[in-house]
Design a protein around this motif. Sequence first.
Motif, PDB file in Angstrom:
ATOM      1  N   GLY A   1      35.258  48.245  -3.152  1.00  0.00           N
ATOM      2  CA  GLY A   1      34.792  50.082  -2.073  1.00  0.00           C
ATOM      3  C   GLY A   1      33.448  50.045  -2.151  1.00  0.00           C
ATOM      4  N   LYS A   2      32.755  51.237  -1.251  1.00  0.00           N
ATOM      5  CA  LYS A   2      31.169  51.602  -1.765  1.00  0.00           C
ATOM      6  C   LYS A   2      30.637  51.928  -2.520  1.00  0.00           C
ATOM      7  CE  LYS A   2      28.177  53.089   1.872  1.00  0.00           C
ATOM      8  NZ  LYS A   2      27.667  53.729   2.592  1.00  0.00           N
ATOM      9  N   MET A   3      29.673  51.126  -3.628  1.00  0.00           N
ATOM     10  CA  MET A   3      29.104  52.726  -4.691  1.00  0.00           C
ATOM     11  C   MET A   3      28.839  53.815  -4.375  1.00  0.00           C
ATOM     12  SD  MET A   3      25.690  50.304  -6.883  1.00  0.00           S
ATOM     13  CE  MET A   3      25.426  50.092  -4.845  1.00  0.00           C
ATOM     14  N   SER A   4      29.633  54.268  -4.781  1.00  0.00           N
ATOM     15  CA  SER A   4      29.305  56.177  -4.856  1.00  0.00           C
ATOM     16  C   SER A   4      29.386  56.621  -6.656  1.00  0.00           C
ATOM     17  CB  SER A   4      30.306  56.286  -4.023  1.00  0.00           C
ATOM     18  OG  SER A   4      31.183  57.026  -4.645  1.00  0.00           O
ATOM     19  N   LYS A   5      28.745  57.365  -6.593  1.00  0.00           N
ATOM     20  CA  LYS A   5      28.268  58.636  -7.447  1.00  0.00           C
ATOM     21  C   LYS A   5      29.154  58.915  -7.930  1.00  0.00           C
ATOM     22  CE  LYS A   5      22.791  58.408  -7.516  1.00  0.00           C
ATOM     23  NZ  LYS A   5      21.774  58.991  -7.860  1.00  0.00           N
ATOM     24  N   SER A   6      30.219  59.587  -7.137  1.00  0.00           N
ATOM     25  CA  SER A   6      31.478  59.844  -7.405  1.00  0.00           C
ATOM     26  C   SER A   6      33.054  59.237  -7.871  1.00  0.00           C
ATOM     27  CB  SER A   6      32.174  60.867  -6.299  1.00  0.00           C
ATOM     28  OG  SER A   6      31.825  60.267  -5.136  1.00  0.00           O
ATOM     29  N   LEU A   7      32.234  57.935  -7.287  1.00  0.00           N
ATOM     30  CA  LEU A   7      33.557  57.353  -7.917  1.00  0.00           C
ATOM     31  C   LEU A   7      33.342  56.527  -9.433  1.00  0.00           C
ATOM     32  CD1 LEU A   7      34.020  55.380  -4.512  1.00  0.00           C
ATOM     33  CD2 LEU A   7      35.906  56.509  -6.136  1.00  0.00           C
ATOM     34  N   GLY A   8      31.512  56.958  -9.558  1.00  0.00           N
ATOM     35  CA  GLY A   8      32.110  56.530 -11.566  1.00  0.00           C
ATOM     36  C   GLY A   8      31.489  54.520 -11.050  1.00  0.00           C
ATOM     37  N   ASN A   9      31.494  53.850  -9.699  1.00  0.00           N
ATOM     38  CA  ASN A   9      30.464  52.795 -10.037  1.00  0.00           C
ATOM     39  C   ASN A   9      29.441  52.587  -9.475  1.00  0.00           C
ATOM     40  OD1 ASN A   9      30.884  53.490  -6.995  1.00  0.00           O
ATOM     41  ND2 ASN A   9      32.749  52.114  -6.096  1.00  0.00           N
ATOM     42  N   PHE A  10      28.133  53.072 -10.249  1.00  0.00           N
ATOM     43  CA  PHE A  10      27.079  53.671  -9.670  1.00  0.00           C
ATOM     44  C   PHE A  10      26.291  53.224 -10.268  1.00  0.00           C
ATOM     45  CE2 PHE A  10      22.830  55.221  -8.386  1.00  0.00           C
ATOM     46  CZ  PHE A  10      23.192  55.406  -6.530  1.00  0.00           C
TER      47      PHE A  10
ATOM     48  N   ILE B   1      23.265  38.930 -14.134  1.00  0.00           N
ATOM     49  CA  ILE B   1      22.889  39.808 -12.805  1.00  0.00           C
ATOM     50  C   ILE B   1      22.279  39.160 -11.506  1.00  0.00           C
ATOM     51  CG2 ILE B   1      21.428  42.017 -11.622  1.00  0.00           C
ATOM     52  CD1 ILE B   1      21.343  43.058 -14.679  1.00  0.00           C
ATOM     53  N   ARG B   2      20.846  38.334 -11.850  1.00  0.00           N
ATOM     54  CA  ARG B   2      20.647  37.487 -10.850  1.00  0.00           C
ATOM     55  C   ARG B   2      21.844  36.083 -10.310  1.00  0.00           C
ATOM     56  NH1 ARG B   2      14.912  36.221 -10.307  1.00  0.00           N
ATOM     57  NH2 ARG B   2      15.694  34.271  -9.135  1.00  0.00           N
ATOM     58  N   TYR B   3      22.365  35.647 -11.459  1.00  0.00           N
ATOM     59  CA  TYR B   3      23.680  34.473 -11.025  1.00  0.00           C
ATOM     60  C   TYR B   3      24.946  36.133 -10.402  1.00  0.00           C
ATOM     61  CZ  TYR B   3      27.062  30.553 -11.115  1.00  0.00           C
ATOM     62  OH  TYR B   3      27.811  30.125 -11.347  1.00  0.00           O
ATOM     63  N   ILE B   4      25.207  36.846 -10.677  1.00  0.00           N
ATOM     64  CA  ILE B   4      26.437  37.445  -9.611  1.00  0.00           C
ATOM     65  C   ILE B   4      25.710  37.879  -8.420  1.00  0.00           C
ATOM     66  CG2 ILE B   4      27.603  39.051  -9.456  1.00  0.00           C
ATOM     67  CD1 ILE B   4      26.965  39.171 -12.686  1.00  0.00           C
ATOM     68  N   MET B   5      24.450  37.938  -8.129  1.00  0.00           N
ATOM     69  CA  MET B   5      24.008  38.225  -6.411  1.00  0.00           C
ATOM     70  C   MET B   5      23.787  37.007  -6.399  1.00  0.00           C
ATOM     71  SD  MET B   5      23.977  41.407  -6.623  1.00  0.00           S
ATOM     72  CE  MET B   5      23.377  43.144  -7.890  1.00  0.00           C
ATOM     73  N   LEU B   6      23.225  35.651  -6.905  1.00  0.00           N
ATOM     74  CA  LEU B   6      22.974  34.457  -5.955  1.00  0.00           C
ATOM     75  C   LEU B   6      24.281  33.740  -5.853  1.00  0.00           C
ATOM     76  CD1 LEU B   6      19.570  35.025  -7.772  1.00  0.00           C
ATOM     77  CD2 LEU B   6      20.210  35.165  -4.996  1.00  0.00           C
ATOM     78  N   SER B   7      25.202  33.920  -6.941  1.00  0.00           N
ATOM     79  CA  SER B   7      26.506  32.832  -6.409  1.00  0.00           C
ATOM     80  C   SER B   7      26.999  33.203  -4.833  1.00  0.00           C
ATOM     81  CB  SER B   7      27.376  32.976  -7.518  1.00  0.00           C
ATOM     82  OG  SER B   7      27.516  34.326  -7.410  1.00  0.00           O
ATOM     83  N   GLY B   8      26.991  34.205  -4.648  1.00  0.00           N
ATOM     84  CA  GLY B   8      27.471  34.742  -2.821  1.00  0.00           C
ATOM     85  C   GLY B   8      27.220  34.077  -2.287  1.00  0.00           C
ATOM     86  N   HIS B   9      27.356  33.659  -1.366  1.00  0.00           N
ATOM     87  CA  HIS B   9      25.957  33.593   0.501  1.00  0.00           C
ATOM     88  C   HIS B   9      25.421  34.630   0.678  1.00  0.00           C
ATOM     89  CE1 HIS B   9      24.533  31.836   3.584  1.00  0.00           C
ATOM     90  NE2 HIS B   9      24.055  32.304   4.145  1.00  0.00           N
ATOM     91  N   TYR B  10      24.548  35.150   0.909  1.00  0.00           N
ATOM     92  CA  TYR B  10      24.120  35.985   1.137  1.00  0.00           C
ATOM     93  C   TYR B  10      24.553  36.702   2.462  1.00  0.00           C
ATOM     94  CZ  TYR B  10      21.116  34.785   5.205  1.00  0.00           C
ATOM     95  OH  TYR B  10      20.714  33.418   6.881  1.00  0.00           O
ATOM     96  N   ARG B  11      24.964  36.023   3.333  1.00  0.00           N
ATOM     97  CA  ARG B  11      25.538  36.716   4.287  1.00  0.00           C
ATOM     98  C   ARG B  11      26.976  37.602   4.356  1.00  0.00           C
ATOM     99  NH1 ARG B  11      26.052  34.366   8.764  1.00  0.00           N
ATOM    100  NH2 ARG B  11      25.592  31.948   8.231  1.00  0.00           N
ATOM    101  N   THR B  12      27.785  36.997   3.263  1.00  0.00           N
ATOM    102  CA  THR B  12      28.800  37.666   2.808  1.00  0.00           C
ATOM    103  C   THR B  12      28.669  38.845   1.860  1.00  0.00           C
ATOM    104  OG1 THR B  12      29.118  36.457   0.664  1.00  0.00           O
ATOM    105  CG2 THR B  12      30.153  35.259   2.986  1.00  0.00           C
ATOM    106  N   LYS B  13      29.507  39.997   2.111  1.00  0.00           N
ATOM    107  CA  LYS B  13      30.123  41.267   1.272  1.00  0.00           C
ATOM    108  C   LYS B  13      29.842  39.947  -0.348  1.00  0.00           C
ATOM    109  CE  LYS B  13      31.773  43.995   4.069  1.00  0.00           C
ATOM    110  NZ  LYS B  13      32.517  43.051   5.485  1.00  0.00           N
ATOM    111  N   ILE B  14      29.389  40.655  -1.198  1.00  0.00           N
ATOM    112  CA  ILE B  14      30.161  40.302  -2.463  1.00  0.00           C
ATOM    113  C   ILE B  14      30.104  41.479  -3.237  1.00  0.00           C
ATOM    114  CG2 ILE B  14      28.096  38.164  -3.140  1.00  0.00           C
ATOM    115  CD1 ILE B  14      26.762  40.121  -4.503  1.00  0.00           C
ATOM    116  N   ASN B  15      31.752  41.142  -3.955  1.00  0.00           N
ATOM    117  CA  ASN B  15      32.134  42.765  -4.818  1.00  0.00           C
ATOM    118  C   ASN B  15      31.887  42.394  -6.353  1.00  0.00           C
ATOM    119  OD1 ASN B  15      33.865  44.490  -5.803  1.00  0.00           O
ATOM    120  ND2 ASN B  15      35.397  43.284  -5.412  1.00  0.00           N
ATOM    121  N   PHE B  16      30.831  43.325  -6.709  1.00  0.00           N
ATOM    122  CA  PHE B  16      30.664  43.610  -7.927  1.00  0.00           C
ATOM    123  C   PHE B  16      31.563  43.964  -8.986  1.00  0.00           C
ATOM    124  CE2 PHE B  16      28.448  45.399 -11.185  1.00  0.00           C
ATOM    125  CZ  PHE B  16      27.569  43.951 -11.937  1.00  0.00           C
ATOM    126  N   THR B  17      32.064  43.160  -9.666  1.00  0.00           N
ATOM    127  CA  THR B  17      32.504  44.018 -10.409  1.00  0.00           C
ATOM    128  C   THR B  17      32.320  44.043 -11.981  1.00  0.00           C
ATOM    129  OG1 THR B  17      34.114  42.036 -11.481  1.00  0.00           O
ATOM    130  CG2 THR B  17      34.468  43.595  -9.711  1.00  0.00           C
TER     131      THR B  17
END
Length: 458
Positions: free
Chosen positions: A268-277, A293-309
């Motif tokens: 979902g969206k990052m938010s301070k209240s959810l603690g996933n910020f 961090i670079r790998y996680i951000m760059l391994s998905g195509h830039y025009r698709t949403k990526i889900n950070f966990t």
Amino acid sequence: MLQFYNSLTRKKEPFVPIEDGKVKLYTCGPTVYDTAHIGNFRTFLFEDFLKRVLLARGFDVLHVMNITDVDDKTIKKTVEEGKSLSEVTDFYTELFNKDLNTLKILPADHYPAATDHVDGMIEMIETLITKGHAYQTEDGSVFFKIESFGDYGALTNINMAEMQQSDRVDSDEYGLDNPQDFALWKSYKEEDGDVAWDSPWGKGRPGWHIECSVMSMAFLGDHFDIHCGGVDNKFPHHENEIAQSVCAVDTPFVNMWLHSEFLMVDGGKMSKSLGNFYCISDLINKGFTPEEIRYIMLSGHYRTKINFTLDKQHEAKASIQRIQSLKDRLLDITKIAADEYPDEKSNFDTALEDDLDAPNALAVFFDWVRTTNVALDKDELSEDAIAKGLNFIAYFDDIFGVLSDSVAIPQDIMDLVSERELARQNKDWAKSDELRHIIGSKGWIVKDTPDGSKLTSK
RNA sequence: GGCGUCGUACCCAAGUGGUCUAAGGGAUCGGUUUGCAAAACCGCCAUUCGCCGGUUCGAAUCCGGCCGACGCCUCCA
């Protein structure tokens, strides 16, 4: 053929620079009112990736990233903290620079600050008024008249006539011709504190969009190649920017608009209240390396949403280590530098040329990693092929930037390793295992290879 | 309400009309190797691409409907 998806036309187009061999690139920078979070950095990393691809292809890239150091949020923060505007913005600008550095993002050629370009903004606003594209309201603000620009809405495919009027803006309050007209100049209000500039319309401050028009043109000229940002900036920011710029100079503004998708966190969206910020420093404190961090951000195509966990760290770490260990294997055999590449490089390039298809480029690269490991196992690689391989890995990493520099091995670890080697020679396996455990507890992994023990940091 | 994106294995993620009984990475399990490990390699891992129809000789790919997720619509990358 190098091609990118142009948000303006909503299709992939061949990239042809205005000036042969040169790329003039403008990327929307941060608003320095708070620490930038990983969502912001997804975009900055995408832009870094684009730039690295362009550089690898031999383009001369002139890159400008603005620093928004005056707007509603910065002013609000200033008032809240009882500080001057520059005290607040300098602090967060420095933090931003530190994070850029941490993530190995190549520096831009210029980082213009909005407050250094207020004169230019006033000048452009005057031009727009003169040309009939803008008007002054009673309170001394200036608005852009969107009706006066026929192509308004082209970027976001919005038909203004059909658009439901938002109830968030009270048009009566501002005396606007059209509630969708946007501010070029905002007249001074009490809550602005001492943040104000003199202008032909009285005391006030610039609107948000005007800074990018003025600063991009100041450094890149009226017409340049690529403008990037996050998708959320398409409207209204970039739409307004196009309107102002085109109307001010009557030439085309930007050839290609590239927008990166959102970063989601835990679905979902990052938010301070959810603690996933998360900020970069948060992740570093959790044990992430900048490369992960670079790998996680760059391994998905830039025009698709990526889900950070958080558990993606493991995946990134394993993938990076796979490349690193092949590099180490090759380096053990030769240090000769080649200026040629394995054949697979052309498929790797083809993937990147197709709108920066990083996932496909990685697939090609990992395919090569596997076949190279197989050949190495069978002792079938010539020294020449190995040198080419090392060159390929270097090329790969010039673009992805996910391999870390080798860390010097501390002397006490070296001593423990020597001691363990001795135990192994004496076939004292119990002692050998104990020493490996001790070395492990100090953050190093020992691998026994036919050529002796090798160390990797955890 | 308007505009738009997306839904592929346990997870991440390509593929957008035939070469797809669907790349690549990670995880698990089994094996080769190793003093034991690690790394590497091999094998296993979607006859199926949210669901239902349609077009077509042929669809994950095109069209329609439905379900679900997400984004933008005045200052959030």
